[in-house]
Design a protein around this motif. Sequence first.
Motif, PDB file in Angstrom:
ATOM      1  N   LEU A  57       0.820  -1.213   0.000  1.00 60.92           N
ATOM      2  CA  LEU A  57       0.000   0.000   0.000  1.00 60.92           C
ATOM      3  C   LEU A  57       0.853   1.262   0.000  1.00 60.92           C
ATOM      4  N   GLU A  58       1.884   1.283   0.878  1.00 60.16           N
ATOM      5  CA  GLU A  58       2.693   2.499   1.020  1.00 60.16           C
ATOM      6  C   GLU A  58       3.505   2.817  -0.235  1.00 60.16           C
ATOM      7  N   ASP A  59       3.679   1.820  -1.117  1.00 62.18           N
ATOM      8  CA  ASP A  59       4.388   2.055  -2.382  1.00 62.18           C
ATOM      9  C   ASP A  59       3.441   2.443  -3.504  1.00 62.18           C
ATOM     10  N   VAL A  60       2.156   2.185  -3.279  1.00 62.56           N
ATOM     11  CA  VAL A  60       1.159   2.484  -4.320  1.00 62.56           C
ATOM     12  C   VAL A  60       0.585   3.881  -4.111  1.00 62.56           C
ATOM     13  N   PHE A  61      -0.093   4.085  -2.987  1.00 61.58           N
ATOM     14  CA  PHE A  61      -0.606   5.420  -2.645  1.00 61.58           C
ATOM     15  C   PHE A  61       0.422   6.082  -1.736  1.00 61.58           C
ATOM     16  N   VAL A  62       1.268   6.909  -2.345  1.00 57.11           N
ATOM     17  CA  VAL A  62       2.469   7.431  -1.687  1.00 57.11           C
ATOM     18  C   VAL A  62       2.199   8.828  -1.105  1.00 57.11           C
ATOM     19  N   THR A  63       2.457   8.986   0.188  1.00 57.72           N
ATOM     20  CA  THR A  63       2.287  10.291   0.831  1.00 57.72           C
ATOM     21  C   THR A  63       3.620  10.901   1.258  1.00 57.72           C
ATOM     22  N   GLU A  64       4.706  10.165   1.034  1.00 61.68           N
ATOM     23  CA  GLU A  64       6.043  10.717   1.282  1.00 61.68           C
ATOM     24  C   GLU A  64       6.901  10.396   0.061  1.00 61.68           C
ATOM     25  N   GLY A  65       7.502  11.400  -0.530  1.00 61.53           N
ATOM     26  CA  GLY A  65       8.362  11.165  -1.675  1.00 61.53           C
ATOM     27  C   GLY A  65       7.602  11.119  -2.992  1.00 61.53           C
ATOM     28  N   VAL A  66       8.249  10.555  -3.996  1.00 63.58           N
ATOM     29  CA  VAL A  66       7.715  10.553  -5.361  1.00 63.58           C
ATOM     30  C   VAL A  66       7.026   9.222  -5.647  1.00 63.58           C
ATOM     31  N   PRO A  67       5.768   9.249  -6.084  1.00 60.40           N
ATOM     32  CA  PRO A  67       5.075   7.993  -6.398  1.00 60.40           C
ATOM     33  C   PRO A  67       5.638   7.342  -7.655  1.00 60.40           C
ATOM     34  N   GLU A  85     -14.025  14.762  -5.658  1.00 62.80           N
ATOM     35  CA  GLU A  85     -14.596  16.038  -5.193  1.00 62.80           C
ATOM     36  C   GLU A  85     -13.838  16.577  -3.980  1.00 62.80           C
ATOM     37  N   ASP A  86     -13.542  15.703  -3.025  1.00 64.16           N
ATOM     38  CA  ASP A  86     -12.874  16.147  -1.803  1.00 64.16           C
ATOM     39  C   ASP A  86     -11.431  16.583  -2.054  1.00 64.16           C
ATOM     40  N   SER A  87     -10.755  15.934  -2.986  1.00 66.01           N
ATOM     41  CA  SER A  87      -9.337  16.249  -3.218  1.00 66.01           C
ATOM     42  C   SER A  87      -9.139  17.556  -3.955  1.00 66.01           C
ATOM     43  N   ARG A  88     -10.143  17.997  -4.724  1.00 69.87           N
ATOM     44  CA  ARG A  88     -10.085  19.255  -5.478  1.00 69.87           C
ATOM     45  C   ARG A  88      -8.827  19.348  -6.338  1.00 69.87           C
ATOM     46  N   GLY A  89      -8.453  18.237  -6.923  1.00 69.93           N
ATOM     47  CA  GLY A  89      -7.320  18.245  -7.841  1.00 69.93           C
ATOM     48  C   GLY A  89      -5.963  18.153  -7.185  1.00 69.93           C
ATOM     49  N   ASP A  90      -5.933  17.968  -5.876  1.00 70.01           N
ATOM     50  CA  ASP A  90      -4.664  17.893  -5.152  1.00 70.01           C
ATOM     51  C   ASP A  90      -4.142  16.459  -5.201  1.00 70.01           C
ATOM     52  N   TYR A  91      -2.981  16.261  -5.822  1.00 73.98           N
ATOM     53  CA  TYR A  91      -2.428  14.915  -5.989  1.00 73.98           C
ATOM     54  C   TYR A  91      -2.111  14.262  -4.650  1.00 73.98           C
ATOM     55  N   TRP A  92      -1.442  15.012  -3.785  1.00 80.22           N
ATOM     56  CA  TRP A  92      -1.068  14.440  -2.484  1.00 80.22           C
ATOM     57  C   TRP A  92      -2.307  14.068  -1.681  1.00 80.22           C
ATOM     58  N   LEU A  93      -3.301  14.962  -1.689  1.00 83.27           N
ATOM     59  CA  LEU A  93      -4.509  14.702  -0.905  1.00 83.27           C
ATOM     60  C   LEU A  93      -5.242  13.481  -1.440  1.00 83.27           C
ATOM     61  N   THR A  94      -5.244  13.296  -2.748  1.00 85.63           N
ATOM     62  CA  THR A  94      -5.849  12.100  -3.332  1.00 85.63           C
ATOM     63  C   THR A  94      -5.144  10.840  -2.823  1.00 85.63           C
ATOM     64  N   GLN A  95      -3.806  10.879  -2.830  1.00 86.98           N
ATOM     65  CA  GLN A  95      -3.039   9.736  -2.323  1.00 86.98           C
ATOM     66  C   GLN A  95      -3.397   9.462  -0.868  1.00 86.98           C
ATOM     67  N   GLN A  96      -3.493  10.540  -0.060  1.00 81.98           N
ATOM     68  CA  GLN A  96      -3.754  10.373   1.373  1.00 81.98           C
ATOM     69  C   GLN A  96      -5.151   9.810   1.625  1.00 81.98           C
ATOM     70  N   ILE A  97      -6.143  10.320   0.896  1.00 84.08           N
ATOM     71  CA  ILE A  97      -7.508   9.826   1.082  1.00 84.08           C
ATOM     72  C   ILE A  97      -7.594   8.350   0.700  1.00 84.08           C
ATOM     73  N   CYS A  98      -7.016   7.994  -0.446  1.00 83.45           N
ATOM     74  CA  CYS A  98      -7.055   6.592  -0.891  1.00 83.45           C
ATOM     75  C   CYS A  98      -6.307   5.689   0.089  1.00 83.45           C
ATOM     76  N   LYS A  99      -5.176   6.160   0.573  1.00 82.31           N
ATOM     77  CA  LYS A  99      -4.415   5.375   1.548  1.00 82.31           C
ATOM     78  C   LYS A  99      -5.226   5.153   2.827  1.00 82.31           C
ATOM     79  N   SER A 100      -5.911   6.211   3.289  1.00 85.94           N
ATOM     80  CA  SER A 100      -6.726   6.105   4.503  1.00 85.94           C
ATOM     81  C   SER A 100      -7.896   5.149   4.292  1.00 85.94           C
ATOM     82  N   ILE A 101      -8.510   5.187   3.096  1.00 82.03           N
ATOM     83  CA  ILE A 101      -9.605   4.266   2.794  1.00 82.03           C
ATOM     84  C   ILE A 101      -9.120   2.817   2.855  1.00 82.03           C
ATOM     85  N   CYS A 102      -7.954   2.565   2.280  1.00 78.81           N
ATOM     86  CA  CYS A 102      -7.404   1.206   2.289  1.00 78.81           C
ATOM     87  C   CYS A 102      -7.078   0.746   3.711  1.00 78.81           C
TER      88      CYS A 102
END
Length: 490
Positions: A4-14, A185-202
């Motif tokens: 998971l941490e390598d797929v939806f990345v919240t630190e570093g470059v995905p 809708e919640d991420s509003r186009g923010d790449y990092w926020l999208t990664q974080q939301i998806c990671k939290s869902i998982c």
Amino acid sequence: MAYLEDVFVTEGVPEFTFVKPPNYTALLVDLRRKGKPVVVEGQSGTGKTTAVKKALAEIFPENMPRFLTPREPKDLPIIESINEESGAETFVIDDFHRLDKETKERLANLAKVIAERDNRDGLPKLIIIGINNVGSDLIQLVPDIAKRVGIHRITPGTPAVISEMIDLGSNLLNIAIKKPEAVIEDSRGDYWLTQQICKSICISAGVDQTQEKIREIDWEPTEIKAQVVETLHHNYDPAVREFCRGRRFRPTNDPYYKLLRAVSEQERSNVDLTELANSRQDIKGSINNVKDHRLRVLLKQKEACARLFYYDADTKNFTIEDPALFYYIKNVNWEDLRQRCGFRDDPQDFEWDIAISFAGENRPLAEFISEQLRELDVSTFYDRNYEDNYLGGLWSKQFLDIFIQKSRLVVAILDKYHKEKVWPTFERDCFNARVPEAEVIPIFLDKTVFPGIPADLVSIHFEYKGDVADQSDAIIDEVVLRIAGKLDSL
């Protein structure tokens, strides 16, 4: 098998869920061009640094240039040492906007010199990364650099791009995230926020790696939002609290808190404060209280706030450019935040902390007191500051509202002129009923007796000699600070 941490990345470059911005190829071409200075700008969370790293990895697969940032003290001497003699090295300066003006101007001039050379062999290449308008700011420092520099703006991801990112990660983990439109809708186009939301869902579903059989994941938005807010807390809470508490904290001085909470309830993160005030009669006074002067000064003095919030005092537009911050304030517990700020409950919304009543002969004194209170972040009604607001209206009607209900306290500069003149007498008639409630602070300049103001009322007695400049220190110590102290005690 992927983790998971390598797929939806919240630190570093995905590596697996990187999606190219629309102008990626143009950016790649300019980054590859020898010596050509490149500026990459955009709001936080748009993936500026990630896009540059991905492009440079294509250009330099075995020897990635080093990224420098003012955030790292050890990088500052290196940044300071960059010059024409630095050789054919590529310097990537992230967070360029955090450098001091002198360093930014020096680097801008260096970029101009390099860009003007027909043969750039042996010269350093500058890649500058910063927040919105860093390219425009650079041009202001060195006006004739515009045509010689590649300026690339990385914009938030479109719904299609964010959807692609979600699909890339979901396919690798062999999952299907329900309600992906809510993530978009919640991420509003923010790449990092999208990664974080998806990671939290998982994580909430116990998914930490690729599933053997495709798994459909349902999720509760309220639960995920609380988790993401907790993750964002340390990033944003200090600056948000500093903003809410204003320039000078008082338990009853909460207009900034009310303003930000009202902004969090909007659909857009760019808000016209005049329109917001008119639509929210319950806090109109608080918003009007800060939008003309105090908010601009707050952002000028509080660097942490200025990095997160933008205010155009001319248009009255208040903007939160970072989608992750907007997500945070939309979902934070505001009552908990109010308690952590240290505010007391106050059922009434005042437009001014202080309204000053005075006779024309004492206008210089009233104006000086108003200016000094303003410096202490005390909102003060002084008539000349608001004449334009009331053009075409009746002062009598305005004074009734101001001295009776729109001001937290009244400061009355009392002497024989105040007693003899018509307008000051009218103002006294307005605020006399507030005297028994300890909501009037009398400043006696002489021994004139006023009906309705008891002789034993605790007051300020000040021997005013008619020259503010000569008595400025005494006025501040004996009048202004005592008024501010009264407000602090409320």
